[in-house]
Scaffold this motif. Sequence first.
Motif, PDB file in Angstrom:
ATOM      1  N   ALA A   1      -7.406  12.093 -12.298  1.00  0.00           N
ATOM      2  CA  ALA A   1      -8.834  11.835 -12.170  1.00  0.00           C
ATOM      3  C   ALA A   1      -9.352  10.894 -13.250  1.00  0.00           C
ATOM      4  O   ALA A   1     -10.330  10.173 -13.034  1.00  0.00           O
ATOM      5  N   LYS A   2      -8.689  10.869 -14.394  1.00  0.00           N
ATOM      6  CA  LYS A   2      -9.147  10.034 -15.514  1.00  0.00           C
ATOM      7  C   LYS A   2      -9.017   8.547 -15.217  1.00  0.00           C
ATOM      8  O   LYS A   2      -9.717   7.733 -15.822  1.00  0.00           O
ATOM      9  N   TRP A   3      -8.118   8.177 -14.289  1.00  0.00           N
ATOM     10  CA  TRP A   3      -8.007   6.758 -13.939  1.00  0.00           C
ATOM     11  C   TRP A   3      -8.324   6.480 -12.471  1.00  0.00           C
ATOM     12  O   TRP A   3      -8.960   5.479 -12.150  1.00  0.00           O
ATOM     13  N   TYR A   4      -7.926   7.390 -11.584  1.00  0.00           N
ATOM     14  CA  TYR A   4      -8.196   7.157 -10.169  1.00  0.00           C
ATOM     15  C   TYR A   4      -9.701   7.190  -9.889  1.00  0.00           C
ATOM     16  O   TYR A   4     -10.205   6.437  -9.054  1.00  0.00           O
ATOM     17  N   GLY A   5     -10.410   8.034 -10.589  1.00  0.00           N
ATOM     18  CA  GLY A   5     -11.854   8.141 -10.400  1.00  0.00           C
ATOM     19  C   GLY A   5     -12.629   6.949 -10.921  1.00  0.00           C
ATOM     20  O   GLY A   5     -13.843   6.862 -10.719  1.00  0.00           O
ATOM     21  N   TYR A   6     -11.926   6.028 -11.598  1.00  0.00           N
ATOM     22  CA  TYR A   6     -12.563   4.842 -12.172  1.00  0.00           C
ATOM     23  C   TYR A   6     -11.925   3.574 -11.603  1.00  0.00           C
ATOM     24  O   TYR A   6     -11.856   2.544 -12.276  1.00  0.00           O
ATOM     25  N   GLY A   7     -11.461   3.655 -10.355  1.00  0.00           N
ATOM     26  CA  GLY A   7     -10.826   2.523  -9.698  1.00  0.00           C
ATOM     27  C   GLY A   7     -11.825   1.410  -9.401  1.00  0.00           C
ATOM     28  O   GLY A   7     -13.049   1.576  -9.558  1.00  0.00           O
ATOM     29  N   PRO A   8     -11.330   0.254  -8.951  1.00  0.00           N
ATOM     30  CA  PRO A   8     -12.192  -0.911  -8.753  1.00  0.00           C
ATOM     31  C   PRO A   8     -13.287  -0.743  -7.705  1.00  0.00           C
ATOM     32  O   PRO A   8     -14.265  -1.503  -7.726  1.00  0.00           O
TER      33      PRO A   8
ATOM     34  N   ALA B   1      -0.531  15.556  -3.042  1.00  0.00           N
ATOM     35  CA  ALA B   1       0.696  14.771  -2.842  1.00  0.00           C
ATOM     36  C   ALA B   1       1.126  14.786  -1.384  1.00  0.00           C
ATOM     37  O   ALA B   1       1.525  13.749  -0.825  1.00  0.00           O
ATOM     38  N   ARG B   2       1.065  15.958  -0.737  1.00  0.00           N
ATOM     39  CA  ARG B   2       1.450  16.051   0.674  1.00  0.00           C
ATOM     40  C   ARG B   2       0.493  15.240   1.562  1.00  0.00           C
ATOM     41  O   ARG B   2       0.914  14.606   2.524  1.00  0.00           O
ATOM     42  N   THR B   3      -0.790  15.280   1.223  1.00  0.00           N
ATOM     43  CA  THR B   3      -1.764  14.509   1.986  1.00  0.00           C
ATOM     44  C   THR B   3      -1.527  13.018   1.822  1.00  0.00           C
ATOM     45  O   THR B   3      -1.584  12.247   2.793  1.00  0.00           O
ATOM     46  N   MET B   4      -1.256  12.596   0.596  1.00  0.00           N
ATOM     47  CA  MET B   4      -1.025  11.180   0.356  1.00  0.00           C
ATOM     48  C   MET B   4       0.189  10.675   1.143  1.00  0.00           C
ATOM     49  O   MET B   4       0.141   9.621   1.784  1.00  0.00           O
ATOM     50  N   ARG B   5       1.263  11.442   1.130  1.00  0.00           N
ATOM     51  CA  ARG B   5       2.478  10.999   1.826  1.00  0.00           C
ATOM     52  C   ARG B   5       2.379  11.207   3.340  1.00  0.00           C
ATOM     53  O   ARG B   5       2.799  10.348   4.121  1.00  0.00           O
TER      54      ARG B   5
ATOM     55  N   PHE C   1       0.818  -1.203   0.000  1.00  0.00           N
ATOM     56  CA  PHE C   1       0.000   0.000   0.000  1.00  0.00           C
ATOM     57  C   PHE C   1       0.861   1.266   0.000  1.00  0.00           C
ATOM     58  O   PHE C   1       0.528   2.246  -0.668  1.00  0.00           O
ATOM     59  N   ARG C   2       1.945   1.259   0.724  1.00  0.00           N
ATOM     60  CA  ARG C   2       2.826   2.429   0.756  1.00  0.00           C
ATOM     61  C   ARG C   2       3.383   2.718  -0.641  1.00  0.00           C
ATOM     62  O   ARG C   2       3.459   3.882  -1.055  1.00  0.00           O
ATOM     63  N   ALA C   3       3.751   1.661  -1.361  1.00  0.00           N
ATOM     64  CA  ALA C   3       4.248   1.857  -2.724  1.00  0.00           C
ATOM     65  C   ALA C   3       3.155   2.407  -3.627  1.00  0.00           C
ATOM     66  O   ALA C   3       3.403   3.289  -4.470  1.00  0.00           O
ATOM     67  N   GLU C   4       1.944   1.927  -3.446  1.00  0.00           N
ATOM     68  CA  GLU C   4       0.811   2.411  -4.231  1.00  0.00           C
ATOM     69  C   GLU C   4       0.536   3.887  -3.934  1.00  0.00           C
ATOM     70  O   GLU C   4       0.309   4.695  -4.846  1.00  0.00           O
ATOM     71  N   PHE C   5       0.560   4.250  -2.660  1.00  0.00           N
ATOM     72  CA  PHE C   5       0.313   5.635  -2.268  1.00  0.00           C
ATOM     73  C   PHE C   5       1.402   6.568  -2.811  1.00  0.00           C
ATOM     74  O   PHE C   5       1.117   7.683  -3.252  1.00  0.00           O
ATOM     75  N   GLU C   6       2.660   6.121  -2.769  1.00  0.00           N
ATOM     76  CA  GLU C   6       3.748   6.940  -3.291  1.00  0.00           C
ATOM     77  C   GLU C   6       3.584   7.158  -4.796  1.00  0.00           C
ATOM     78  O   GLU C   6       3.800   8.271  -5.292  1.00  0.00           O
ATOM     79  N   SER C   7       3.184   6.135  -5.526  1.00  0.00           N
ATOM     80  CA  SER C   7       2.967   6.276  -6.964  1.00  0.00           C
ATOM     81  C   SER C   7       1.860   7.290  -7.252  1.00  0.00           C
ATOM     82  O   SER C   7       1.959   8.088  -8.192  1.00  0.00           O
ATOM     83  N   LEU C   8       0.837   7.283  -6.426  1.00  0.00           N
ATOM     84  CA  LEU C   8      -0.257   8.235  -6.615  1.00  0.00           C
ATOM     85  C   LEU C   8       0.204   9.658  -6.312  1.00  0.00           C
ATOM     86  O   LEU C   8      -0.139  10.603  -7.038  1.00  0.00           O
TER      87      LEU C   8
ATOM     88  N   VAL D   1       3.235  10.837  -6.668  1.00  0.00           N
ATOM     89  CA  VAL D   1       4.076  11.243  -7.802  1.00  0.00           C
ATOM     90  C   VAL D   1       3.203  11.622  -8.993  1.00  0.00           C
ATOM     91  O   VAL D   1       3.478  12.601  -9.704  1.00  0.00           O
ATOM     92  N   ALA D   2       2.140  10.880  -9.223  1.00  0.00           N
ATOM     93  CA  ALA D   2       1.255  11.179 -10.349  1.00  0.00           C
ATOM     94  C   ALA D   2       0.619  12.555 -10.207  1.00  0.00           C
ATOM     95  O   ALA D   2       0.503  13.298 -11.193  1.00  0.00           O
ATOM     96  N   PHE D   3       0.211  12.921  -8.992  1.00  0.00           N
ATOM     97  CA  PHE D   3      -0.359  14.253  -8.793  1.00  0.00           C
ATOM     98  C   PHE D   3       0.690  15.329  -9.078  1.00  0.00           C
ATOM     99  O   PHE D   3       0.370  16.376  -9.648  1.00  0.00           O
ATOM    100  N   GLU D   4       1.925  15.077  -8.704  1.00  0.00           N
ATOM    101  CA  GLU D   4       2.984  16.057  -8.906  1.00  0.00           C
ATOM    102  C   GLU D   4       3.403  16.182 -10.359  1.00  0.00           C
ATOM    103  O   GLU D   4       3.695  17.285 -10.835  1.00  0.00           O
ATOM    104  N   THR D   5       3.457  15.076 -11.066  1.00  0.00           N
ATOM    105  CA  THR D   5       4.003  15.097 -12.430  1.00  0.00           C
ATOM    106  C   THR D   5       2.932  15.232 -13.501  1.00  0.00           C
ATOM    107  O   THR D   5       3.116  15.951 -14.498  1.00  0.00           O
ATOM    108  N   ASP D   6       1.805  14.542 -13.334  1.00  0.00           N
ATOM    109  CA  ASP D   6       0.754  14.559 -14.358  1.00  0.00           C
ATOM    110  C   ASP D   6      -0.330  15.593 -14.078  1.00  0.00           C
ATOM    111  O   ASP D   6      -0.981  16.082 -15.007  1.00  0.00           O
ATOM    112  N   GLY D   7      -0.556  15.881 -12.792  1.00  0.00           N
ATOM    113  CA  GLY D   7      -1.590  16.830 -12.424  1.00  0.00           C
ATOM    114  C   GLY D   7      -2.904  16.146 -12.120  1.00  0.00           C
ATOM    115  O   GLY D   7      -3.181  15.026 -12.577  1.00  0.00           O
ATOM    116  N   PRO D   8      -3.764  16.789 -11.340  1.00  0.00           N
ATOM    117  CA  PRO D   8      -5.011  16.166 -10.888  1.00  0.00           C
ATOM    118  C   PRO D   8      -5.986  15.845 -12.013  1.00  0.00           C
ATOM    119  O   PRO D   8      -6.711  14.848 -11.921  1.00  0.00           O
ATOM    120  N   ALA D   9      -6.029  16.655 -13.057  1.00  0.00           N
ATOM    121  CA  ALA D   9      -6.970  16.372 -14.149  1.00  0.00           C
ATOM    122  C   ALA D   9      -6.656  15.037 -14.815  1.00  0.00           C
ATOM    123  O   ALA D   9      -7.569  14.268 -15.171  1.00  0.00           O
TER     124      ALA D   9
END
Length: 290
Positions: A153-160, A189-193, A133-140, A142-150
């Motif tokens: 949202a295209k994939w996180y908002g459609y999770g299982p 990103a700060r909240t996730m970490r 889970f920690r690895a998953e949270f870190e990847s998320l 990083v995604a907010f920092e590098t790709d941006g929330p928009a």
Amino acid sequence: MPFATTDDGIRLYYEETGTGVPLVFAHEFGGDHRSWEPQVRHFARRYRCVVYAARGYPPSEVPAEPERYGQHRAVDDLVAVLDAIGADRAHVVGNSMGGFCTLHFGLRHPGRARSLVVAGCGYGAHPGAREKFRAEFESLAVAFETDGPAEVAKWYGYGPARVQFQNKDPRGHAEHVAVLAEHDPVGAARTMRGVQMTRPSLYDLRPELAAMDVPTLIVAGDEDDGVLEADLMLKRTIPRSGLVVLPKTGHLTNLEEPELFNHHVERFLAQADHDRWPARDPRSPVAAAE
């Protein structure tokens, strides 16, 4: 706009609707203060409903320093909101990240909790899966920092555990994804970490949970696989707890099934207000929590 000020000087945005006994809502990571609209419209007829945006979620302030985020800090922020509205005690309802905050609030400030509704709480809690889970949270993060929330949202908002919402209510799900796309990248990103990755395992808190004397309703969706085992453990551990599992439902129980969610919460609040939510009868066999 009304703001509460925390002990470290962060301004937290909040909204109040209705009058009466305070009922405070703490939102999940993927949402914000707007994520409780179906509950505010329903409960403001009888309660003083308060929603707030967690630190890192505009219009609340977004501190840049990583050390200003954490599970302990999230509880302090909830207390700051109670202080700002002049409430000595309140019913508190939280989902997911907000559910963890609600539970820790009950542990640290039981005298200020009329009752707790802990929904969607338990993701990442199992000690055997902490590193995954920690690895998953870190990847998320990083995604907010590098790709941006928009983009996130295209994939996180459609999770299982979110596709159930999309299948039942495409319009409501689209509103949820739009809120997610507006997250502040630094705050997310700060909240996730700081909050999600570093919070203690609920399994390590079982002695404290077993001693918590606060009426507690645990709510889960039966297709939210990340929380079900932990929620059973919470039910078996917290003396004055009950568990509601909503069928064919994912992670966003309050949005996906608002009528069912409101119904169960309303019955619970009425029983808690009249001291009719006792500890489990000792004659009832209790399975060992795992």
